[in-house]
Write a protein that holds these residues in place. Structure first.
Motif, PDB file in Angstrom:
ATOM      1  N   ALA A 111       0.313   6.577  -5.337  1.00 28.14           N
ATOM      2  CA  ALA A 111       1.036   6.244  -4.107  1.00 28.14           C
ATOM      3  C   ALA A 111       1.537   4.811  -4.148  1.00 28.14           C
ATOM      4  N   LEU A 112       0.708   3.893  -4.652  1.00 26.16           N
ATOM      5  CA  LEU A 112       1.111   2.493  -4.739  1.00 26.16           C
ATOM      6  C   LEU A 112       2.258   2.322  -5.732  1.00 26.16           C
ATOM      7  N   ALA A 113       2.208   3.020  -6.842  1.00 22.42           N
ATOM      8  CA  ALA A 113       3.281   2.931  -7.836  1.00 22.42           C
ATOM      9  C   ALA A 113       4.596   3.451  -7.265  1.00 22.42           C
ATOM     10  N   HIS A 114       4.533   4.556  -6.529  1.00 23.75           N
ATOM     11  CA  HIS A 114       5.741   5.098  -5.915  1.00 23.75           C
ATOM     12  C   HIS A 114       6.309   4.128  -4.886  1.00 23.75           C
ATOM     13  N   ALA A 115       5.439   3.480  -4.134  1.00 19.51           N
ATOM     14  CA  ALA A 115       5.912   2.520  -3.134  1.00 19.51           C
ATOM     15  C   ALA A 115       6.606   1.333  -3.799  1.00 19.51           C
ATOM     16  N   ARG A 116       6.022   0.857  -4.904  1.00 22.06           N
ATOM     17  CA  ARG A 116       6.661  -0.245  -5.659  1.00 22.06           C
ATOM     18  C   ARG A 116       8.047   0.173  -6.144  1.00 22.06           C
ATOM     19  N   ALA A 117       8.131   1.383  -6.678  1.00 24.99           N
ATOM     20  CA  ALA A 117       9.410   1.856  -7.205  1.00 24.99           C
ATOM     21  C   ALA A 117      10.439   2.002  -6.094  1.00 24.99           C
ATOM     22  N   LEU A 174      -5.707  -3.552  -7.921  1.00 25.07           N
ATOM     23  CA  LEU A 174      -6.476  -2.851  -6.900  1.00 25.07           C
ATOM     24  C   LEU A 174      -7.148  -1.643  -7.549  1.00 25.07           C
ATOM     25  N   ARG A 175      -8.452  -1.525  -7.357  1.00 20.53           N
ATOM     26  CA  ARG A 175      -9.188  -0.382  -7.902  1.00 20.53           C
ATOM     27  C   ARG A 175      -9.546   0.548  -6.749  1.00 20.53           C
ATOM     28  N   PHE A 176      -8.785   1.638  -6.638  1.00 21.31           N
ATOM     29  CA  PHE A 176      -8.980   2.588  -5.553  1.00 21.31           C
ATOM     30  C   PHE A 176     -10.122   3.547  -5.875  1.00 21.31           C
ATOM     31  N   PHE A 177     -10.886   3.911  -4.842  1.00 22.05           N
ATOM     32  CA  PHE A 177     -11.911   4.933  -5.008  1.00 22.05           C
ATOM     33  C   PHE A 177     -11.276   6.310  -5.200  1.00 22.05           C
ATOM     34  N   ASN A 178     -10.131   6.532  -4.562  1.00 19.09           N
ATOM     35  CA  ASN A 178      -9.411   7.794  -4.709  1.00 19.09           C
ATOM     36  C   ASN A 178      -8.259   7.562  -5.684  1.00 19.09           C
ATOM     37  N   PRO A 179      -8.293   8.155  -6.879  1.00 19.40           N
ATOM     38  CA  PRO A 179      -7.263   7.882  -7.900  1.00 19.40           C
ATOM     39  C   PRO A 179      -5.836   8.180  -7.436  1.00 19.40           C
ATOM     40  N   SER A 180      -5.657   9.105  -6.497  1.00 20.32           N
ATOM     41  CA  SER A 180      -4.298   9.423  -6.055  1.00 20.32           C
ATOM     42  C   SER A 180      -3.623   8.236  -5.386  1.00 20.32           C
ATOM     43  N   ASN A 181      -4.412   7.272  -4.890  1.00 23.17           N
ATOM     44  CA  ASN A 181      -3.823   6.099  -4.253  1.00 23.17           C
ATOM     45  C   ASN A 181      -3.080   5.212  -5.248  1.00 23.17           C
ATOM     46  N   HIS A 182      -3.503   5.220  -6.516  1.00 24.06           N
ATOM     47  CA  HIS A 182      -2.775   4.452  -7.538  1.00 24.06           C
ATOM     48  C   HIS A 182      -1.351   4.971  -7.682  1.00 24.06           C
ATOM     49  N   PHE A 221      -2.126   5.854   2.111  1.00 22.88           N
ATOM     50  CA  PHE A 221      -3.290   5.963   1.241  1.00 22.88           C
ATOM     51  C   PHE A 221      -4.274   6.980   1.833  1.00 22.88           C
ATOM     52  N   ILE A 222      -5.195   7.426   1.004  1.00 22.41           N
ATOM     53  CA  ILE A 222      -6.279   8.292   1.457  1.00 22.41           C
ATOM     54  C   ILE A 222      -7.546   7.451   1.513  1.00 22.41           C
ATOM     55  N   GLN A 223      -8.195   7.433   2.657  1.00 30.60           N
ATOM     56  CA  GLN A 223      -9.389   6.622   2.828  1.00 30.60           C
ATOM     57  C   GLN A 223     -10.555   7.187   2.027  1.00 30.60           C
ATOM     58  N   ALA A 224     -11.467   6.293   1.654  1.00 32.03           N
ATOM     59  CA  ALA A 224     -12.589   6.675   0.798  1.00 32.03           C
ATOM     60  C   ALA A 224     -13.602   7.539   1.528  1.00 32.03           C
ATOM     61  N   ARG A 225     -13.815   7.251   2.814  1.00 28.67           N
ATOM     62  CA  ARG A 225     -14.924   7.886   3.519  1.00 28.67           C
ATOM     63  C   ARG A 225     -14.669   9.349   3.846  1.00 28.67           C
ATOM     64  N   ASP A 226     -13.501   9.644   4.383  1.00 30.20           N
ATOM     65  CA  ASP A 226     -13.316  10.960   4.978  1.00 30.20           C
ATOM     66  C   ASP A 226     -11.981  11.614   4.637  1.00 30.20           C
ATOM     67  N   ASP A 227     -11.291  11.094   3.659  1.00 30.04           N
ATOM     68  CA  ASP A 227      -9.994  11.636   3.251  1.00 30.04           C
ATOM     69  C   ASP A 227      -8.937  11.564   4.346  1.00 30.04           C
TER      70      ASP A 227
END
Length: 560
Positions: free
Chosen positions: A110-116, A100-108, A130-136
């Motif tokens: 968040a996804l890693a923490h969720a997996r762990a 998954l290529r997120f527009f907001n890098p912080s989501n990567h 996650f933080i949405q791309a359009r409006d945070d």
């Protein structure tokens, strides 16, 4: 109708009451008087109520689907459904086979923490923000091991067998909630979770403080803590986030309880899975099966606003008794597709088709309350393949005039008035679906326990309200239209023509049944019964209180 009132004025009163109840669900009993006042209104009133702003129901043909993205053990993407890809692309980024290529890098992160967290805790699901791309703004999803993801959710996704986890994006409407998962995912305290639940149900901070019996300052401090832990800034964001999350809870396989107790609560957690049979016209007919597949075949016909969910312990008890019980959801309710030509006889046709598809022959049949007419039609369609039929707390079809006795029993009075005011049923059921919550159902169940025997039963079995909430939630999961059409159809069908019905009939009624003595039902039935049994100290809670005896009746030899 009094000469001072007009149908237009009555409809306006009902509309005003609907909106008042939508804002304050605890005022729901006001609906009873409003429907009664407007009972004589006709088709024009139905048109006026057909599209109330903000109360439009979502039918199965337009139901927002769940978005699913399947993840590989190495972190890549195995596959996805079209809804998952569209929701992710619209809000978060791009779905690629390598990940998954997120527009907001912080989501990567968040996804890693969720997996762990999923790997470390062994949980059945974890919530990830996650933080949405359009409006945070925040956007929530579930991550679940593939083993805890319902098979039907991934059935159409290629290579699903190679996935280790599923990322599931909720449809944007609330139908249930998963407070335990929310608490564990965000570290909320029990007090903070209770506050969040009340805010989701529409209470103000002041009302929540009163309901929780704490000060307004205390709930303000708790709300600040909830904001901090969930990464939110506004109360409206909290309510929206909880609505997103709660829509998934009935779809995911839940965590088994850590303790086992004899209670009506938790039936949904341990119920057999919902199965789908495709009828000849390709409609889906949803059903559950309980018990021993080699046991005596039986058909359970549920009450109105019900589902295929049976009381906790039914599966094991059916196995012990040597029963194989099938319970189907009627057209347009639960996960069953609607049928345009809805009638008692067409529903019977669907049940016969399911019976034959399962390879069953002679059937024993039991029905509760408003399921009686459907069971009679099914038994008639089976002919001599129907061994015997039990009607528990049976309700006749057609419109039943109000009596003075009904005024002491609000739920009976509401049903009587809705039956004769079919034009109002659609928006009222849409309102019920929109505002359905455990708190609301508990209030309705307490009101329904208006007969002495039912009140005593509810006091000793308070968890029955949770069971009622679970099967009503399943019934209304996709739409309220099916349940509303069923009530209207039943009201418009005062009699049944059943020339091929040959099965012996047993009728059980509670001595405190608020619908009145069984004489009216027996007169409507219009045929001799093998058994009429009046059970003491219970009203229309009879199906709950005596469910084990009902199953014993299904298992008994003919001479017992």
């Amino acid at each position: 109708m009094p000469p001072s009132r007009t149908p237009k004025a009555d409809v306006a009163q009902l509309i005003e009451t609907i909106y008042a109840v939508a804002a304050r669900p605890e005022r729901w009993e006001e609906i009873i008087s409003a429907v009664g006042a407007a009972a004589a209104a006709g088709p024009a009133a139905g048109a006026a109520l057909s599209h109330l702003p903000g109360l439009d129901d979502v039918g199965p043909e337009t139901k927002p689907a769940l978005g699913v993205i399947l993840l590989s053990p190495a972190g890549g993407v195995v596959g996805w459904n079209s809804v998952g890809e569209a929701m992710f692309r619209d809000r978060l980024g791009v779905v690629e086979s390598r990940g998954l290529r997120f527009f907001n890098p912080s989501n990567h992160e968040a996804l890693a923490h969720a997996r762990a967290r999923l790997a470390e805790s062994g949980a059945a699901q974890v919530i990830v923000k996650f933080i949405q791309a359009r409006d945070d703004d925040p956007h929530f999803a579930y991550m679940a091991p593939i083993s805890a993801t319902p098979p039907e959710m991934v059935a159409d996704i290629a290579h699903a067998g190679n996935a280790s986890a599923a990322l599931i994006f909720p449809a944007l409407e609330a139908s249930d909630h998963l407070w335990r998962t929310i608490r564990e995912s965000f570290g909320l305290t029990p007090a903070e979770t209770r506050l969040a639940a009340r805010l989701k149900d529409g209470l103000t901070l002041k009302e929540a403080a009163e309901d929780l019996n704490v000060s307004l300052n205390t709930v303000r401090n708790q709300l600040r803590a909830v904001f901090e832990k969930m990464g939110l800034n506004r109360q409206s964001d909290l309510v929206r986030a909880l609505a997103q999350l709660s829509a998934l809870s009935s779809s995911l396989q839940p965590v088994m309880p850590s303790t086992v107790s004899a209670t009506e609560a938790g039936a949904l957690r341990v119920a057999p899975p919902v199965l789908i049979h495709r009828l000849a016209d390709r409609r889906a007919l949803a059903y559950r099966v309980y018990g021993d597949p080699t046991g005596r075949p039986c058909m359970m016909v549920h009450q109105g606003l019900g589902s295929s969910l049976l009381p906790r312990g039914s599966d094991q008890l059916a196995r012990d008794l040597g029963l194989y019980i099938v319970c189907a959801e009627r057209p347009g309710t639960g996960r069953s597709d609607p049928r345009l030509d809805l009638s008692f006889h067409t529903v019977a046709e669907d049940l016969v088709a399911l019976t034959e598809a399962l390879g069953l022959s002679r059937m024993r049949i039991v029905a509760f309350m408003n399921g009686a007419a459907f069971a009679l039609a099914y038994a008639g369609a089976l002919g001599d393949r129907a061994e015997r039929l039990l009607l528990v707390s049976g309700r006749r079809s057609g419109v039943v005039p109000e009596t003075e006795r009904d005024r002491r029993h609000p739920m009976i009075l509401l049903h009587r008035r809705m039956a004769r005011s079919a034009w109002a049923v659609g928006p009222l059921y849409a309102l019920l679906r929109r505002r359905l919550s455990r708190r609301q159902v508990e209030a309705m169940v307490r009101t329904a326990a208006s007969a002495p025997g039912d009140g005593a039963y509810l006091r000793s079995h308070p968890a029955v309200a949770e069971f009622v909430y679970d099967y009503m939630s399943e019934c209304l999961a996709r739409s309220s239209k099916g349940a509303a059409r069923e009530l209207v159809m039943a009201s418009d069908t005062p009699t049944l023509d059943l020339p091929d019905l040959s099965a012996p009939i047993s009728v059980w009624f509670g001595a405190d049944d608020p619908a009145g003595p069984p004489d009216d039902f027996l007169a409507w039935l219009g045929r001799p019964c093998k058994e009429v049994r009046i059970l003491p100290a219970v009203g229309h809670f009879l199906p709950h209180k005596h469910w084990p005896e009902v199953m014993a009746w299904l298992a008994a030899d003919e001479g017992d």
